[in-house]
Design an enzyme around this catalytic site. Structure first.
Site, PDB file in Angstrom:
ATOM      1  N   ASN A 216       0.852  -1.188   0.000  1.00 38.31           N
ATOM      2  CA  ASN A 216       0.000   0.000   0.000  1.00 38.31           C
ATOM      3  C   ASN A 216       0.889   1.238   0.000  1.00 38.31           C
ATOM      4  OD1 ASN A 216       0.611   0.655   2.837  1.00 38.31           O
ATOM      5  ND2 ASN A 216      -0.463  -1.271   3.216  1.00 38.31           N
ATOM      6  N   ASP A 285      -4.091  -6.330   4.345  1.00 38.67           N
ATOM      7  CA  ASP A 285      -5.205  -7.186   4.785  1.00 38.67           C
ATOM      8  C   ASP A 285      -5.262  -8.487   4.001  1.00 38.67           C
ATOM      9  OD1 ASP A 285      -6.317  -5.506   6.772  1.00 38.67           O
ATOM     10  OD2 ASP A 285      -7.055  -4.194   5.185  1.00 38.67           O
ATOM     11  N   LYS A 295       9.393 -16.765 -11.006  1.00 35.75           N
ATOM     12  CA  LYS A 295       8.629 -15.654 -11.584  1.00 35.75           C
ATOM     13  C   LYS A 295       7.518 -16.220 -12.464  1.00 35.75           C
ATOM     14  CE  LYS A 295       8.877 -11.766 -14.671  1.00 35.75           C
ATOM     15  NZ  LYS A 295       9.224 -11.557 -16.046  1.00 35.75           N
ATOM     16  N   PHE A 329      -4.607   2.675  14.724  1.00 40.30           N
ATOM     17  CA  PHE A 329      -4.901   3.698  13.722  1.00 40.30           C
ATOM     18  C   PHE A 329      -6.047   3.177  12.871  1.00 40.30           C
ATOM     19  CE2 PHE A 329      -1.845   7.239  13.256  1.00 40.30           C
ATOM     20  CZ  PHE A 329      -1.104   6.990  14.398  1.00 40.30           C
ATOM     21  N   LYS A 343     -13.800  -0.264  15.233  1.00 43.97           N
ATOM     22  CA  LYS A 343     -12.459  -0.870  15.367  1.00 43.97           C
ATOM     23  C   LYS A 343     -11.957  -0.758  16.807  1.00 43.97           C
ATOM     24  CE  LYS A 343     -11.094  -0.098  10.579  1.00 43.97           C
ATOM     25  NZ  LYS A 343     -10.344   0.698   9.604  1.00 43.97           N
ATOM     26  N   LYS A 347     -11.301  -4.358  18.532  1.00 46.90           N
ATOM     27  CA  LYS A 347      -9.898  -4.734  18.780  1.00 46.90           C
ATOM     28  C   LYS A 347      -9.499  -4.496  20.234  1.00 46.90           C
ATOM     29  CE  LYS A 347      -8.817  -3.788  13.935  1.00 46.90           C
ATOM     30  NZ  LYS A 347      -7.799  -3.928  12.911  1.00 46.90           N
TER      31      LYS A 347
HETATM   32  N1  CTP Z   1      -3.991  -3.957  11.750  1.00 43.58           N
HETATM   33  C1  CTP Z   1      -3.276  -5.062  12.167  1.00 43.58           C
HETATM   34  N2  CTP Z   1      -3.244  -6.192  11.411  1.00 43.58           N
HETATM   35  C2  CTP Z   1      -3.926  -6.255  10.237  1.00 43.58           C
HETATM   36  C3  CTP Z   1      -4.671  -5.135   9.810  1.00 43.58           C
HETATM   37  C4  CTP Z   1      -4.675  -3.991  10.588  1.00 43.58           C
HETATM   38  O1  CTP Z   1      -2.657  -5.007  13.240  1.00 43.58           O
HETATM   39  N3  CTP Z   1      -3.877  -7.353   9.527  1.00 43.58           N
HETATM   40  C5  CTP Z   1      -4.020  -2.756  12.606  1.00 43.58           C
HETATM   41  C6  CTP Z   1      -3.413  -1.523  11.966  1.00 43.58           C
HETATM   42  O2  CTP Z   1      -2.026  -1.419  12.282  1.00 43.58           O
HETATM   43  C7  CTP Z   1      -4.210  -0.386  12.568  1.00 43.58           C
HETATM   44  C8  CTP Z   1      -5.574  -1.015  12.852  1.00 43.58           C
HETATM   45  O3  CTP Z   1      -5.361  -2.431  12.855  1.00 43.58           O
HETATM   46  O4  CTP Z   1      -3.685   0.056  13.806  1.00 43.58           O
HETATM   47  C9  CTP Z   1      -6.630  -0.669  11.852  1.00 43.58           C
HETATM   48  O5  CTP Z   1      -6.175  -0.924  10.542  1.00 43.58           O
HETATM   49  P1  CTP Z   1      -7.053  -0.503   9.284  1.00 43.58           P
HETATM   50  O6  CTP Z   1      -6.302  -0.841   8.042  1.00 43.58           O
HETATM   51  O7  CTP Z   1      -7.577   0.886   9.456  1.00 43.58           O
HETATM   52  O8  CTP Z   1      -8.335  -1.428   9.446  1.00 43.58           O
HETATM   53  P2  CTP Z   1      -8.632  -2.937   9.277  1.00 43.58           P
HETATM   54  O9  CTP Z   1      -8.822  -3.523  10.639  1.00 43.58           O
HETATM   55  O10 CTP Z   1      -7.595  -3.592   8.409  1.00 43.58           O
HETATM   56  O11 CTP Z   1     -10.042  -2.923   8.555  1.00 43.58           O
HETATM   57  P3  CTP Z   1     -10.468  -2.327   7.104  1.00 43.58           P
HETATM   58  O12 CTP Z   1      -9.252  -2.498   6.199  1.00 43.58           O
HETATM   59  O13 CTP Z   1     -11.613  -3.184   6.707  1.00 43.58           O
HETATM   60  O14 CTP Z   1     -10.857  -0.896   7.288  1.00 43.58           O
END
Ligand code: CTP
Length: 408
Positions: A216, A285, A295, A329, A343, A347
């Site tokens: 990302n 994610d 490759k 975050f 969240k 969490k």
């Molecule tokens: N996070 C994590 N592990 C993952 C995904 C996210 O620890 N696999 C943590 C991130 O570091 C952040 C928080 O969860 O502190 C929220 O991440 P975010 O990307 O905003 O949300 P998601 O929980 O991944 O949900 P979505 O992508 O559906 O918004």
């Protein structure tokens, strides 16, 4: 704590290759709201031009002792300055000031001022380690001057060693420490002393095959700023970062990881010893289910890449949280408050920082951020757009409050 205190900063630039970094520093100081007056020595003008700095600071640049029609300009500048930063500070300027020599505009202003002075040395490692230079540094420290120590790394001369100028963001932080007025000895606040803080930063990289990956737009700036500020405020900091080109703050234990799975292993291994986790990383994610060990041919790519979900590292920590503080975050583009509140609960967090990643001046890759912070008690803070260093300060202020409340 005052976060956005600003004033008149004189930036003295001397003749070293790190003068190019002083350009970014002048921009950072100006963006933060300081009124920046740049003095370029004659040698500095061999590396950078007055036009660069006047454009970046919106102020005239002083290039010589007799630029002005008055002959007391050096006294006026010295009196008006709230703070003087010398970046880069060569062995020459350090030596001159340490020995009372005032033979150009910058050294004259330093000699005539009562404002604090921060030197940011930058030079070849042998010069830096030379006992004469070290003696001059010690002498200036004894007289109350501050030093933003150089870092170890590859120097412009090709040698690896101590002598690379501190990063502009670190110097900005040192300036703001002094403006905050909350300093003990060399610009270090210690209100987080005794706290063990884990910060995760950056993106993660999920391999598709041996040459391709999914990631990302995160650069790590927010997480690195938090680590830097937590360290400056006395915390013991562990930074776990995905791929990022940023230089870790000095004194911070840094572990570099690649994928979400790698990050999970390191975070879990070190969780036990930590008091506060601040999870600024943009963890992927999804990850390819079967990573190819060669490759893939382009014809294979479409069908061969099947994605699976990564483990939610933070959610896992929420389940075994104990009395630790967890800060998450939320990277959002829609329904910011609803998504972030969900969240926070799901969490089991103490606080969540909402990042509108679709906004132009906030989110991935920018130096500024505009966030909202929701804590476990339902309090919502909506600070204005500010540098990521400032956002880091606010987050750490709230962490300190939550920690104190827990310890009561
Ligand atoms: N996070 C994590 N592990 C993952 C995904 C996210 O620890 N696999 C943590 C991130 O570091 C952040 C928080 O969860 O502190 C929220 O991440 P975010 O990307 O905003 O949300 P998601 O929980 O991944 O949900 P979505 O992508 O559906 O918004």
């Amino acid at each position: 704590m005052t976060v956005q205190t600003t004033g008149k900063v004189v930036l003295g630039v001397t003749g070293g290759i790190a003068a190019y970094k002083a350009c970014e520093l002048s921009r950072f100081l100006t963006k933060w709201g300081h009124n920046v007056a740049v003095i370029l020595t004659e040698n500095a003008q061999e590396f950078v031009t007055p036009l660069t700095f006047s454009t970046l600071t919106n102020n005239d640049v002083i290039t010589g002792m007799f630029d002005s029609i008055t002959n007391t300009e050096h006294i006026d500048i010295a009196e008006e300055a709230d703070l003087i930063v010398v970046a880069p500070a060569t062995a020459n300027v350090i030596g001159k000031v340490a020995n009372g020599i005032a033979d150009d505009m910058l050294t004259t202003v330093i000699m005539a001022t009562k404002a604090p002075v921060i030197f940011c040395p930058a030079m070849n490692v042998n010069m830096y380690e030379n006992p004469i230079v070290q003696g001059n540094i010690a002498k200036l420290k004894k007289h109350g001057c501050f030093f933003e120590e150089p870092a170890e790394g590859e120097l412009a001369c090709g040698v690896i060693g101590m002598g690379r100028m501190a990063e502009p963001a670190e110097i900005l932080a040192a300036v703001n420490d002094i403006f905050a007025g909350d300093i003990i000895n060399r610009g270090i606040k210690t209100d987080l002393e005794g706290l063990k803080v884990m910060v995760t930063a950056g993106p993660t990289r999920e391999a598709i095959d041996t040459v391709r990956y999914i990631t990302n737009f995160s650069t790590g700036k927010m997480g690195f700023a938090i680590a830097r500020r937590a360290k400056a405020r006395g915390a013991d900091v562990l930074l776990i970062t995905g791929p990022s080109s940023l230089i870790p703050p000095s004194g911070v234990e840094t572990i570099r990881v690649i994928s979400a799975a790698d990050m999970k292993i390191v975070v879990n291994e070190r969780f036990e010893e930590i008091d506060v986790v601040i999870k600024a990383a943009a963890v992927a994610d999804v990850t390819p289910k079967n990573k190819s060990d060669h490759k893939l041919k382009k014809e294979e790519c479409g069908d061969a890449i099947k994605l699976g979900r990564t483990d939610d590292i933070l959610k896992g920590l929420g389940e075994i949280k104990g009395d630790k503080i967890l800060v998450g975050f939320a990277a959002e583009t829609r329904d910011l408050m609803e998504n972030a509140t969900r969240k926070l609960k799901d969490k089991n967090l103490d606080m969540i920082v909402i990042n509108d990643v679709s906004s132009k001046n906030a989110g991935f890759g920018t130096d500024t951020n505009e966030v909202k912070i929701i804590d476990i008690n339902g309090n919502v803070d909506s600070p204005p757009l500010m540098m990521k260093e400032g956002v880091a300060e606010l987050i750490l202020d709230k962490v300190r409050e939550l920690w104190r409340a827990k310890c009561r």
